[in-house]
Design an enzyme around this catalytic site. Structure first.
Site, PDB file in Angstrom:
ATOM      1  N   TRP A 153     -10.286   9.610   8.657  1.00  0.00           N
ATOM      2  CA  TRP A 153      -9.636   9.940   7.382  1.00  0.00           C
ATOM      3  C   TRP A 153     -10.523  10.925   6.637  1.00  0.00           C
ATOM      4  O   TRP A 153     -11.719  10.679   6.491  1.00  0.00           O
ATOM      5  CB  TRP A 153      -9.407   8.699   6.502  1.00  0.00           C
ATOM      6  CG  TRP A 153      -8.945   9.129   5.128  1.00  0.00           C
ATOM      7  CD1 TRP A 153      -7.739   9.679   4.805  1.00  0.00           C
ATOM      8  CD2 TRP A 153      -9.721   9.122   3.921  1.00  0.00           C
ATOM      9  NE1 TRP A 153      -7.723  10.021   3.472  1.00  0.00           N
ATOM     10  CE2 TRP A 153      -8.919   9.682   2.909  1.00  0.00           C
ATOM     11  CE3 TRP A 153     -11.020   8.707   3.598  1.00  0.00           C
ATOM     12  CZ2 TRP A 153      -9.357   9.834   1.590  1.00  0.00           C
ATOM     13  CZ3 TRP A 153     -11.464   8.857   2.288  1.00  0.00           C
ATOM     14  CH2 TRP A 153     -10.636   9.405   1.295  1.00  0.00           C
TER      15      TRP A 153
ATOM     16  N   GLU B 252      -5.596   9.194   9.878  1.00  0.00           N
ATOM     17  CA  GLU B 252      -4.969   8.555   8.710  1.00  0.00           C
ATOM     18  C   GLU B 252      -4.509   9.590   7.693  1.00  0.00           C
ATOM     19  O   GLU B 252      -5.302  10.367   7.163  1.00  0.00           O
ATOM     20  CB  GLU B 252      -5.977   7.598   8.059  1.00  0.00           C
ATOM     21  CG  GLU B 252      -5.422   6.880   6.832  1.00  0.00           C
ATOM     22  CD  GLU B 252      -6.388   5.852   6.262  1.00  0.00           C
ATOM     23  OE1 GLU B 252      -7.538   5.752   6.760  1.00  0.00           O
ATOM     24  OE2 GLU B 252      -6.007   5.144   5.320  1.00  0.00           O
TER      25      GLU B 252
ATOM     26  N   LYS C  30      -2.402  10.711   4.051  1.00  0.00           N
ATOM     27  CA  LYS C  30      -2.415  10.240   2.664  1.00  0.00           C
ATOM     28  C   LYS C  30      -1.520  11.117   1.815  1.00  0.00           C
ATOM     29  O   LYS C  30      -1.304  12.290   2.118  1.00  0.00           O
ATOM     30  CB  LYS C  30      -3.858  10.285   2.166  1.00  0.00           C
ATOM     31  CG  LYS C  30      -4.058   9.687   0.810  1.00  0.00           C
ATOM     32  CD  LYS C  30      -5.516   9.328   0.593  1.00  0.00           C
ATOM     33  CE  LYS C  30      -5.673   8.748  -0.799  1.00  0.00           C
ATOM     34  NZ  LYS C  30      -6.976   8.166  -1.027  1.00  0.00           N
TER      35      LYS C  30
ATOM     36  N   ASP D 186      -1.428   3.671   6.154  1.00  0.00           N
ATOM     37  CA  ASP D 186      -2.038   2.856   5.107  1.00  0.00           C
ATOM     38  C   ASP D 186      -0.952   2.534   4.077  1.00  0.00           C
ATOM     39  O   ASP D 186      -0.267   3.441   3.586  1.00  0.00           O
ATOM     40  CB  ASP D 186      -3.200   3.645   4.471  1.00  0.00           C
ATOM     41  CG  ASP D 186      -3.938   2.865   3.395  1.00  0.00           C
ATOM     42  OD1 ASP D 186      -3.272   2.312   2.491  1.00  0.00           O
ATOM     43  OD2 ASP D 186      -5.184   2.809   3.436  1.00  0.00           O
TER      44      ASP D 186
ATOM     45  N   HIS E 246      -0.555   4.690   0.949  1.00  0.00           N
ATOM     46  CA  HIS E 246      -0.613   6.145   1.079  1.00  0.00           C
ATOM     47  C   HIS E 246       0.731   6.844   1.064  1.00  0.00           C
ATOM     48  O   HIS E 246       0.868   7.955   1.605  1.00  0.00           O
ATOM     49  CB  HIS E 246      -1.378   6.523   2.350  1.00  0.00           C
ATOM     50  CG  HIS E 246      -2.848   6.284   2.221  1.00  0.00           C
ATOM     51  ND1 HIS E 246      -3.771   6.782   3.097  1.00  0.00           N
ATOM     52  CD2 HIS E 246      -3.550   5.601   1.295  1.00  0.00           C
ATOM     53  CE1 HIS E 246      -4.984   6.412   2.734  1.00  0.00           C
ATOM     54  NE2 HIS E 246      -4.869   5.685   1.637  1.00  0.00           N
TER      55      HIS E 246
ATOM     56  N   HIS F 124      -3.367   0.160   8.027  1.00  0.00           N
ATOM     57  CA  HIS F 124      -4.314  -0.212   6.980  1.00  0.00           C
ATOM     58  C   HIS F 124      -3.515  -1.036   5.983  1.00  0.00           C
ATOM     59  O   HIS F 124      -2.782  -0.488   5.163  1.00  0.00           O
ATOM     60  CB  HIS F 124      -4.919   1.026   6.307  1.00  0.00           C
ATOM     61  CG  HIS F 124      -6.165   1.488   6.973  1.00  0.00           C
ATOM     62  ND1 HIS F 124      -6.997   2.448   6.452  1.00  0.00           N
ATOM     63  CD2 HIS F 124      -6.744   1.079   8.135  1.00  0.00           C
ATOM     64  CE1 HIS F 124      -8.031   2.630   7.262  1.00  0.00           C
ATOM     65  NE2 HIS F 124      -7.889   1.821   8.290  1.00  0.00           N
TER      66      HIS F 124
ATOM     67  N   ASP G 124      -2.638   4.290  -5.239  1.00  0.00           N
ATOM     68  CA  ASP G 124      -3.359   3.794  -4.059  1.00  0.00           C
ATOM     69  C   ASP G 124      -4.618   3.050  -4.515  1.00  0.00           C
ATOM     70  O   ASP G 124      -5.734   3.473  -4.264  1.00  0.00           O
ATOM     71  CB  ASP G 124      -3.711   4.992  -3.168  1.00  0.00           C
ATOM     72  CG  ASP G 124      -4.486   4.583  -1.930  1.00  0.00           C
ATOM     73  OD1 ASP G 124      -4.265   3.455  -1.451  1.00  0.00           O
ATOM     74  OD2 ASP G 124      -5.304   5.388  -1.457  1.00  0.00           O
TER      75      ASP G 124
ATOM     76  N   ASP H 230      -5.815   0.072  -3.779  1.00  0.00           N
ATOM     77  CA  ASP H 230      -6.529  -0.788  -2.832  1.00  0.00           C
ATOM     78  C   ASP H 230      -6.825  -2.165  -3.386  1.00  0.00           C
ATOM     79  O   ASP H 230      -7.941  -2.678  -3.268  1.00  0.00           O
ATOM     80  CB  ASP H 230      -7.802  -0.100  -2.316  1.00  0.00           C
ATOM     81  CG  ASP H 230      -7.490   1.116  -1.457  1.00  0.00           C
ATOM     82  OD1 ASP H 230      -6.992   0.923  -0.343  1.00  0.00           O
ATOM     83  OD2 ASP H 230      -7.718   2.248  -1.918  1.00  0.00           O
TER      84      ASP H 230
ATOM     85  N   ASP I  77      -7.543  -2.773   4.454  1.00  0.00           N
ATOM     86  CA  ASP I  77      -8.215  -1.731   3.676  1.00  0.00           C
ATOM     87  C   ASP I  77      -7.987  -1.968   2.196  1.00  0.00           C
ATOM     88  O   ASP I  77      -6.996  -1.505   1.631  1.00  0.00           O
ATOM     89  CB  ASP I  77      -7.703  -0.347   4.101  1.00  0.00           C
ATOM     90  CG  ASP I  77      -8.474   0.780   3.412  1.00  0.00           C
ATOM     91  OD1 ASP I  77      -9.513   0.488   2.782  1.00  0.00           O
ATOM     92  OD2 ASP I  77      -8.024   1.939   3.494  1.00  0.00           O
TER      93      ASP I  77
HETATM   94  C1  RNT Z   1      -8.682   6.253   1.725  1.00  0.00           C
HETATM   95  C2  RNT Z   1      -8.316   5.636   3.013  1.00  0.00           C
HETATM   96  C3  RNT Z   1      -9.467   5.176   3.875  1.00  0.00           C
HETATM   97  C4  RNT Z   1     -10.550   4.477   3.099  1.00  0.00           C
HETATM   98  C5  RNT Z   1     -11.625   3.870   3.954  1.00  0.00           C
HETATM   99  C6  RNT Z   1     -12.803   3.444   3.140  1.00  0.00           C
HETATM  100  O1  RNT Z   1      -7.620   6.415   0.882  1.00  0.00           O
HETATM  101  O2  RNT Z   1      -7.444   4.565   2.795  1.00  0.00           O
HETATM  102  O3  RNT Z   1      -8.983   4.384   4.899  1.00  0.00           O
HETATM  103  O4  RNT Z   1     -10.009   3.479   2.284  1.00  0.00           O
HETATM  104  O5  RNT Z   1     -11.962   4.740   4.940  1.00  0.00           O
HETATM  105 ZN    ZN Z   2      -6.923   3.433   4.554  1.00  0.00          ZN
END
Ligand code: RNT
Ligand code: ZN
Length: 425
Positions: free
Chosen positions: A190, A231, A233, A265, A268, A292, A300, A302, A332
């Site tokens: 990523w 990955e 986004k 993810d 994302h 993820h 986003d 998390d 994640d």
């Molecule tokens: C970032 C991505 C990525 C990170 C990690 C820490 O938006 O989701 O996966 O969260 O690599």
């Molecule tokens: Zn991620």
């Protein structure tokens, strides 16, 4: 007030009744549990220290942020492994570790583009001793060479070279993990590359990212030991107007290149998009998917994963589509505002419960209703399935796997906090 431990006799009795309820709908609970036992989550090390890593090379950037200042953060590899061990003890099943390159422990400082497998020897020995696979990630952020918010797509060929070499090094390290542990490592790339404001040129950075990826992935690595993943986004803080590695970019890249996984993810995409719906679309023409599992709140963010509709829908897709063998499930999230061991535990247990719920769906009945065009029955069965006794099966599964059922795990976290976390300054 500490809750008294849940009675094992009650759990057994509830399980017996639950098995009958599920059987009445044609669901074999033991078969569901047998499948659940085969699935490993990849537990992300970065929840334990707010994505800081051990380099002290710069604050977290790249458009991601861990907010909060809860005490007890792991400050080095030993503390992080100790915390992970505690979290694993609270999860039914055997789960993998998801490691980032910034968690290297080299004997003397080593630039990221020169990292080697030996710099992760302590992680590897620890994983081997506990029989865990490792997944891996180049860290293309929190570094002076990423200060512009551009890495693999940077217009400066020297900066690009640095990140290409870092990603190449990470693939080799990942393959070493996979070889040593006898289980293929997924190395997920990523990059944060993007622009805060409107770019005049959207093609150039994407062309550069594409050819940088070609270089990164050029060295063939055996699929039994190593799997590549990329990955995508939608946006990040500071890359609101343009993200080079968007979903369309990586989907097209993965299809044309072949042999790599696509990482989806849950945070994302646009908030009304469903990752669950993308799995079948992608898996028709992409080799595999890395998930993820995360929880975006308004953006986003998390947040810690919960047993919510989005997570349940993702797991349903894996079971309904019978694609568990082509999907790796990583977590994640990073919440620095609550007890970090509890955060891992809540999120990982929620993901496992969502998977169990999916395995306990009355799938034959749902499919039969659909094939008969009886969509009212299909909808009714989906709705009734929500209140079937999932918790009774979950608790019994925890007991069988020798981990605390229900909320009993909180007492272990309380003890760990009192004896370990609270002693960290
Ligand atoms: C970032 C991505 C990525 C990170 C990690 C820490 O938006 O989701 O996966 O969260 O690599
Ligand atoms: Zn991620």
């Amino acid at each position: 007030m500490p809750a008294s431990p849940t009675s094992h006799a009650q759990i057994e009795a509830a399980f017996t009744l639950a098995v009958e309820r599920y059987a009445a709908l044609g669901v074999d609970v033991e078969a569901a549990l047998a499948t659940l036992a085969t699935v490993s989550l990849s537990l992300h090390c970065w929840q334990g220290d707010d994505v800081r890593g051990f380099e002290q090379s710069g604050d977290l950037d790249g458009g991601i942020a861990a907010t909060g200042n809860h005490p007890g953060r792991a400050r080095n590899g030993d503390e992080l492994r100790q915390d992970l061990d505690q979290a694993y003890r609270l999860l039914p099943g055997r789960h993998r570790l998801n490691l980032h390159a910034i968690y290297a422990e080299p004997t003397s400082p080593r630039p990221r583009n020169e990292l080697q497998a030996e710099d992760f020897a302590r992680w590897l020995d620890w994983a081997a001793a506990t029989d865990r696979g490792i997944d891996f990630n180049p860290t293309c952020f929190a570094h002076p060479q990423a200060a512009d918010g551009l890495t693999l797509s940077h217009p400066d060929s020297g900066i690009r070279r640095f990140w290409i070499e870092h990603c190449q090094a990470c693939r080799r390290i990942g393959a070493h993990f996979g070889r040593r542990l006898g289980s293929a490592t997924v190395t997920n790339i990523w990059v944060p590359d993007g622009m805060k404001d409107l770019p005049a040129d959207r093609f150039g950075p994407r062309r550069r990212l594409r050819s940088a990826l070609d270089e990164v992935l050029a060295e063939p690595l055996p699929s039994e030991v190593h799997i590549d993943s990329c990955e995508a986004k939608l946006f990040g803080i500071g890359s609101e107007s343009y993200v080079v590695g968007s979903h369309e970019f990586y989907l097209a890249y993965a299809v044309q290149r072949g042999g790599i996984y696509l990482c989806l993810d849950a945070g994302h995409f646009h908030p009304t998009e469903q990752v669950a719906d993308k799995i079948s679309a992608c898996l028709l023409d992409v080799d595999g998917v890395l998930l993820h599992v995360s929880r975006g709140v308004r953006w986003d963010s998390d947040h810690v994963v919960l047993l919510d509709d989005d997570t349940r829908a993702i797991m349903q897709e894996l079971v309904r589509g019978d694609v568990l063998s082509r999907v790796r499930i990583g977590l994640d999230f990073f919440d620095a505002s609550i007890n970090r061991v509890a955060a891992w535990t809540i999120g990982a247990r929620a993901a496992l419960k969502a998977l169990l719920a999916a395995l306990l769906e009355p799938l034959d009945a749902l499919r039969a209703s659909e094939q008969a065009g009886d969509y009212a029955r299909r909808l009714a069965l989906m709705e009734e399935a929500k209140t079937l006794p999932l918790g009774a099966v979950w608790d019994a599964w925890c007991l069988r796997q020798d981990v605390p059922p229900a909320s009993d795990w909180l007492a272990e976290v309380d003890h760990y906090t009192a004896t370990v976390l609270s002693r960290r300054s």
